[in-house]
Design a protein around this motif. Structure first.
Motif, mmCIF file in Angstrom:
data_model
loop_
_atom_site.group_PDB
_atom_site.id
_atom_site.type_symbol
_atom_site.label_atom_id
_atom_site.label_comp_id
_atom_site.label_asym_id
_atom_site.label_seq_id
_atom_site.Cartn_x
_atom_site.Cartn_y
_atom_site.Cartn_z
ATOM 1 N N SER A 96 0.837 -1.197 0.000
ATOM 2 C CA SER A 96 0.000 0.000 0.000
ATOM 3 C C SER A 96 0.867 1.239 0.000
ATOM 4 O O SER A 96 1.924 1.268 0.632
ATOM 5 N N ILE A 98 0.700 5.021 1.348
ATOM 6 C CA ILE A 98 -0.047 5.700 2.402
ATOM 7 C C ILE A 98 0.270 7.190 2.356
ATOM 8 O O ILE A 98 1.431 7.579 2.218
ATOM 9 N N ARG A 109 -5.109 5.530 1.806
ATOM 10 C CA ARG A 109 -4.272 4.365 1.514
ATOM 11 C C ARG A 109 -4.690 3.821 0.151
ATOM 12 O O ARG A 109 -5.864 3.712 -0.162
ATOM 13 N N TYR A 110 -3.680 3.475 -0.667
ATOM 14 C CA TYR A 110 -3.917 2.899 -1.982
ATOM 15 C C TYR A 110 -3.273 1.526 -2.022
ATOM 16 O O TYR A 110 -2.052 1.402 -1.919
ATOM 17 N N LYS A 111 -4.091 0.516 -2.191
ATOM 18 C CA LYS A 111 -3.612 -0.872 -2.176
ATOM 19 C C LYS A 111 -3.067 -1.243 -3.548
ATOM 20 O O LYS A 111 -3.686 -0.989 -4.577
ATOM 21 N N HIS A 141 2.784 -3.147 -10.517
ATOM 22 C CA HIS A 141 1.687 -3.797 -9.795
ATOM 23 C C HIS A 141 0.625 -4.276 -10.778
ATOM 24 O O HIS A 141 0.602 -3.858 -11.933
ATOM 25 N N CYS A 144 -4.442 -1.240 -8.711
ATOM 26 C CA CYS A 144 -4.394 -0.250 -7.639
ATOM 27 C C CYS A 144 -5.828 0.131 -7.285
ATOM 28 O O CYS A 144 -6.652 0.330 -8.172
ATOM 29 N N GLN A 147 -8.398 2.354 -0.488
ATOM 30 C CA GLN A 147 -8.985 1.573 0.610
ATOM 31 C C GLN A 147 -9.716 2.486 1.553
ATOM 32 O O GLN A 147 -9.406 3.600 1.739
#
Length: 147
Positions: A96, A98, A109-111, A141, A144, A147
């Motif tokens: 993540s 943050i 927060r970005y997962k 990744h 994205c 959250q």
């Protein structure tokens, strides 16, 4: 959104959390986006008119670039060594990005799904330079989402 909420919306600092390990000294994050393919459907309507429809496709994989001042922390180096030696089972992780406010409270927060390091670049080494030496990590990744 009221003024107090806008005051908190200023990203003061950023962090990276990979499998529970937090690195809070991130000074810049770029390339953080959620994107998907677009499918174009060409068809004729019942009355014979030609139309182009745009339909949502699959989510796209992406890249995020993280920059921080050079520290003694070796987490970036260890992580990229695993991927360079083909230990993708160890290198591919959940993570993540943050965003923290001025008081160090988490704002957002970005997962990142199945992320792993693509490259690690050390800033220019120049004798007598007064700028901060940085390291830039590019992470790929498979998706994205906030959250």
């Amino acid at each position: 959104m009221g003024l107090p909420e806008l005051d908190k919306a200023v990203g003061h600092s950023f962090g990276l959390e990979i499998d529970g390990v937090q690195i809070k000294q991130i000074s810049e994050v770029s390339g953080l986006k959620m994107e998907q393919d677009v499918i174009e459907l060409k068809q004729n309507t019942a009355d014979g008119k030609y139309i182009n429809k745009k339909l949502p496709g699959r989510p796209k994989a992406g890249e995020v670039t993280l920059t921080r001042g050079l520290t003694e922390d070796t987490n970036f180096e260890k992580w990229i060594k695993d991927s360079h030696f083909g230990k993708m089972g160890d290198a591919r992780k959940g993570g993540s990005i943050i965003v923290y406010d001025y008081e160090g409270t988490e704002l957002k927060r970005y997962k990142l799904a199945n992320c792993w390091p693509k490259s690690l670049e050390i800033g220019s080494l120049k004798a007598g330079d007064t700028s901060v030496l940085t390291e830039k990590l590019v992470v790929v990744h498979e998706g994205c989402e906030p959250q």
